[in-house]
Write a protein that holds these residues in place. Structure first.
Motif, PDB file in Angstrom:
ATOM      1  N   ARG A 175      -0.918  47.315 -21.780  1.00  0.00           N
ATOM      2  CA  ARG A 175      -0.413  46.754 -20.527  1.00  0.00           C
ATOM      3  C   ARG A 175       0.484  45.556 -20.801  1.00  0.00           C
ATOM      4  O   ARG A 175       0.389  44.937 -21.862  1.00  0.00           O
ATOM      5  N   PRO A 176       1.323  45.170 -19.831  1.00  0.00           N
ATOM      6  CA  PRO A 176       2.016  43.883 -19.946  1.00  0.00           C
ATOM      7  C   PRO A 176       1.029  42.745 -19.727  1.00  0.00           C
ATOM      8  O   PRO A 176       0.046  42.888 -18.991  1.00  0.00           O
ATOM      9  N   SER A 177       1.298  41.605 -20.363  1.00  0.00           N
ATOM     10  CA  SER A 177       0.362  40.477 -20.340  1.00  0.00           C
ATOM     11  C   SER A 177       0.378  39.704 -19.027  1.00  0.00           C
ATOM     12  O   SER A 177      -0.508  38.881 -18.786  1.00  0.00           O
ATOM     13  N   ALA A 178       1.388  39.939 -18.202  1.00  0.00           N
ATOM     14  CA  ALA A 178       1.544  39.180 -16.956  1.00  0.00           C
ATOM     15  C   ALA A 178       2.304  40.049 -15.955  1.00  0.00           C
ATOM     16  O   ALA A 178       2.865  41.085 -16.327  1.00  0.00           O
ATOM     17  N   PRO A 179       2.314  39.660 -14.682  1.00  0.00           N
ATOM     18  CA  PRO A 179       3.160  40.386 -13.727  1.00  0.00           C
ATOM     19  C   PRO A 179       4.599  40.456 -14.214  1.00  0.00           C
ATOM     20  O   PRO A 179       5.116  39.505 -14.799  1.00  0.00           O
ATOM     21  N   VAL A 180       5.228  41.611 -13.990  1.00  0.00           N
ATOM     22  CA  VAL A 180       6.607  41.821 -14.438  1.00  0.00           C
ATOM     23  C   VAL A 180       7.503  41.695 -13.202  1.00  0.00           C
ATOM     24  O   VAL A 180       7.764  42.673 -12.492  1.00  0.00           O
ATOM     25  N   ARG A 181       7.979  40.487 -12.945  1.00  0.00           N
ATOM     26  CA  ARG A 181       8.761  40.224 -11.740  1.00  0.00           C
ATOM     27  C   ARG A 181      10.201  40.685 -11.953  1.00  0.00           C
ATOM     28  O   ARG A 181      10.881  40.250 -12.886  1.00  0.00           O
ATOM     29  N   MET A 182      10.651  41.566 -11.065  1.00  0.00           N
ATOM     30  CA  MET A 182      11.985  42.149 -11.195  1.00  0.00           C
ATOM     31  C   MET A 182      12.696  42.131  -9.850  1.00  0.00           C
ATOM     32  O   MET A 182      12.072  42.299  -8.791  1.00  0.00           O
ATOM     33  N   THR A 183      14.008  41.938  -9.908  1.00  0.00           N
ATOM     34  CA  THR A 183      14.846  41.952  -8.711  1.00  0.00           C
ATOM     35  C   THR A 183      15.408  43.352  -8.506  1.00  0.00           C
ATOM     36  O   THR A 183      15.869  44.001  -9.456  1.00  0.00           O
ATOM     37  N   LEU A 184      15.368  43.821  -7.282  1.00  0.00           N
ATOM     38  CA  LEU A 184      15.902  45.145  -6.947  1.00  0.00           C
ATOM     39  C   LEU A 184      17.385  45.030  -6.635  1.00  0.00           C
ATOM     40  O   LEU A 184      17.788  44.259  -5.768  1.00  0.00           O
ATOM     41  N   ARG A 185      18.190  45.805  -7.350  1.00  0.00           N
ATOM     42  CA  ARG A 185      19.640  45.802  -7.114  1.00  0.00           C
ATOM     43  C   ARG A 185      20.072  47.213  -6.717  1.00  0.00           C
ATOM     44  O   ARG A 185      20.009  48.141  -7.508  1.00  0.00           O
ATOM     45  N   ARG A 186      20.520  47.349  -5.476  1.00  0.00           N
ATOM     46  CA  ARG A 186      20.852  48.662  -4.908  1.00  0.00           C
ATOM     47  C   ARG A 186      22.099  49.239  -5.550  1.00  0.00           C
ATOM     48  O   ARG A 186      23.095  48.547  -5.755  1.00  0.00           O
ATOM     49  N   ARG A 187      22.054  50.532  -5.886  1.00  0.00           N
ATOM     50  CA  ARG A 187      23.224  51.240  -6.417  1.00  0.00           C
ATOM     51  C   ARG A 187      23.890  51.984  -5.250  1.00  0.00           C
ATOM     52  O   ARG A 187      23.600  53.134  -4.973  1.00  0.00           O
ATOM     53  N   GLU A 188      24.782  51.336  -4.589  1.00  0.00           N
ATOM     54  CA  GLU A 188      25.404  51.924  -3.394  1.00  0.00           C
ATOM     55  C   GLU A 188      26.168  53.198  -3.709  1.00  0.00           C
ATOM     56  O   GLU A 188      26.240  54.115  -2.894  1.00  0.00           O
ATOM     57  N   ALA A 189      26.733  53.270  -4.890  1.00  0.00           N
ATOM     58  CA  ALA A 189      27.582  54.424  -5.229  1.00  0.00           C
ATOM     59  C   ALA A 189      26.787  55.710  -5.308  1.00  0.00           C
ATOM     60  O   ALA A 189      27.345  56.800  -5.242  1.00  0.00           O
ATOM     61  N   SER A 190      25.470  55.610  -5.487  1.00  0.00           N
ATOM     62  CA  SER A 190      24.684  56.844  -5.634  1.00  0.00           C
ATOM     63  C   SER A 190      23.602  56.921  -4.578  1.00  0.00           C
ATOM     64  O   SER A 190      22.494  57.347  -4.850  1.00  0.00           O
ATOM     65  N   ALA A 191      23.942  56.478  -3.359  1.00  0.00           N
ATOM     66  CA  ALA A 191      22.940  56.493  -2.304  1.00  0.00           C
ATOM     67  C   ALA A 191      22.359  57.888  -2.164  1.00  0.00           C
ATOM     68  O   ALA A 191      23.071  58.884  -2.218  1.00  0.00           O
ATOM     69  N   CYS A 192      21.066  57.941  -2.001  1.00  0.00           N
ATOM     70  CA  CYS A 192      20.364  59.220  -1.954  1.00  0.00           C
ATOM     71  C   CYS A 192      19.427  59.201  -0.755  1.00  0.00           C
ATOM     72  O   CYS A 192      18.222  59.122  -0.883  1.00  0.00           O
ATOM     73  N   ARG A 193      20.024  59.218   0.421  1.00  0.00           N
ATOM     74  CA  ARG A 193      19.239  59.005   1.624  1.00  0.00           C
ATOM     75  C   ARG A 193      18.737  60.297   2.259  1.00  0.00           C
ATOM     76  O   ARG A 193      17.777  60.276   3.014  1.00  0.00           O
ATOM     77  N   GLY A 194      19.396  61.407   2.016  1.00  0.00           N
ATOM     78  CA  GLY A 194      19.022  62.628   2.688  1.00  0.00           C
ATOM     79  C   GLY A 194      17.629  63.094   2.320  1.00  0.00           C
ATOM     80  O   GLY A 194      17.246  63.019   1.184  1.00  0.00           O
TER      81      GLY A 194
END
Length: 465
Positions: A445-464
């Motif tokens: 396991r990782p030793s601590a919470p793995v804090r990450m920022t979400l960065r949207r990939r607009e070019a490959s939107a997959c909404r359907g």
């Protein structure tokens, strides 16, 4: 005396030396150093050796790190090696499931469980895995702050286990079961490290907490088995398959206790290991933008914004390479142990009966003669045809031989589909200033919470949908 042990005794040179002893302290040997930093001890002692001996109090460990020796222990002479005593605490949670059982019981259970993991059966679960991953990225649309990637992957893989194993969301039990699993894994890891520990009936604070967690897990799993017995039907999930399985030798199926043990094994193995593998994958991708871009390009070219399917995986080779390379650097199962039943020799060194023989994918996956730039994250090393560049048993994420992980195909399919689903919608960027190191317990396991920022990939939107 069995034929195999007779052969072992004849083949063992009585004057063969023991493997070299790593420097340690009097009496306690290497126990303190291993408790403090097991990965550091492994890395240091195996740096220029293929075999080394540790003394952990009264216990002798012989660690092997050469692919030929791995093959000898896990395949060629596997009948001489059984699970070591350090697996005993795990049986307090998993009972006599496939991970912890031995002998004829293990053979019978393997025969019963194997059909549930046939490729045709697994294909039915692919859409469920993708749907769960898509629900997660849809929920991220409203998130405007960093997430804990490890927590997110744990929740996702736990939901997938509920859907594929029980055909249910486990919605009401998710939090309680998740917390209970965490408590149980933590306590089992402590007991495995200590080797000598108080029985769980001794009313210490840790034991009381562990027993409450184990009861929570048992209550949920046994209730689901009882409900399925009362209302049988074709749900097409793994529990259905396990309950319908009969042994070709005696015509009998599993008892409720056997079902409980195998279900608990699948819950733990199918949830914990994949969550860890995915967490390390996101962390590595965030540190290697070139790999992240190549992965995104493959997903865009093949999927064009639509959800992935099982059939797409053949056309997503780089996606699979990323997973393989992440599991090389951060193998979820980082140490495998066996106990020698009879005297043996490995690579010219004597292995006395009763010795604990250890194999560490952590160090095996970093051998410089098998892995150029061993510490580097290079998915290209998994390109088709390049497997001939390394020894066959230099890579061991799922074990090898008769006891190779029965769920390896399930786990690889799940990991690749999760990666493809999420990576076409988001980049996950590690928040600066964190120190994330591996925590080697039952799994890596990782030793601590793995804090990450979400960065949207607009070019490959997959909404359907």
């Amino acid at each position: 005396m069995s034929p195999s042990s007779s052969f072992i005794e004849r083949a063992t040179p009585r004057r063969a030396p023991l493997p070299p002893l790593a420097p340690g302290l009097p009496v306690i040997g290497h126990a303190l150093a291993i408790l403090r930093d097991p990965l550091g001890v492994l890395t240091e002692t195996m740096r220029s050796r293929d075999q080394v001996r540790w003394q952990v109090g009264p216990f002798r460990f012989i660690v092997v790190n050469h692919p030929d020796d791995v093959r000898h222990v896990l395949i060629t002479n596997q009948r001489n090696y059984i699970k070591s005593r350090t697996y005993k605490p795990l049986s307090l949670v998993l009972g006599s499931g496939l991970v912890t059982s031995e002998g004829e019981l293990w053979k019978r259970q393997r025969r019963l469980v194997q059909p549930a993991f046939h490729h045709r059966r697994l294909a039915e679960f692919a859409d469920t895995m993708v749907a769960c991953a898509r629900d997660l990225v849809d929920a991220w649309e409203s998130v405007d702050q960093p997430i804990d990637a490890h927590e997110a992957m744990n929740a996702l893989t736990f939901r997938i286990v509920g859907r594929t194993l029980f055909s249910t969301e486990l919605a009401g039990e998710a939090r309680a079961m998740g917390e209970a699993l965490g408590v149980a894994i933590e306590r089992v890891a402590e007991m495995a490290e200590l080797l000598l520990y108080l029985p769980t009936w001794v009313p210490t604070r840790k034991n009381r907490r562990f027993n409450r967690a184990r009861k929570t897990l048992d209550d949920v799993v046994l209730r689901m088995i009882a409900e399925r017995r009362q209302e049988p039907g074709e749900r097409g999930d793994l529990l259905d398959m396990l309950m319908a399985a009969t042994d070709e030798e005696d015509g009998l199926g599993m008892s409720d206790q056997q079902l409980r043990d195998e279900v608990m094994t699948l819950v733990l193995a199918g949830h914990e290991t994949t969550a860890n593998a995915m967490t390390w994958t996101w962390l590595l991708l965030s540190r290697h933008v070139d790999v992240q871009r190549k992965l995104a390009a493959e997903l865009d070219a093949v999927l064009g914004g639509r959800p992935p399917t099982l059939a797409d995986l053949e056309r997503l080779p780089y996606t699979g390479q990323v997973i393989s390379e992440a599991m090389r650097l951060y193998p979820p199962v980082w140490f495998v142990e066996r106990t020698a039943l009879a005297d043996d020799t490995i690579h010219g060194y004597r292995v006395p009966a009763g010795s604990i023989v250890g194999i560490s994918p952590w160090t095996l996956h970093r051998r410089l003669d098998a892995w150029p730039n061993a510490e580097g994250f290079d998915p290209e090393r998994w390109a088709p045809g390049r497997e001939r560049e390394r020894p066959r048993h230099a890579y061991l994420p799922f074990g090898a031989g008769p006891r190779v992980c029965i769920g390896n195909a399930f786990a690889l399919m799940e990991a690749r589909l999760i990666l493809a689903t999420i990576a076409q919608r988001y980049h996950l960027d590690l928040v600066p200033g964190q120190t994330i190191t591996p925590d080697p317990g039952i799994t890596l396991r990782p030793s601590a919470p793995v804090r990450m920022t979400l960065r949207r990939r607009e070019a490959s939107a997959c909404r359907g949908r």
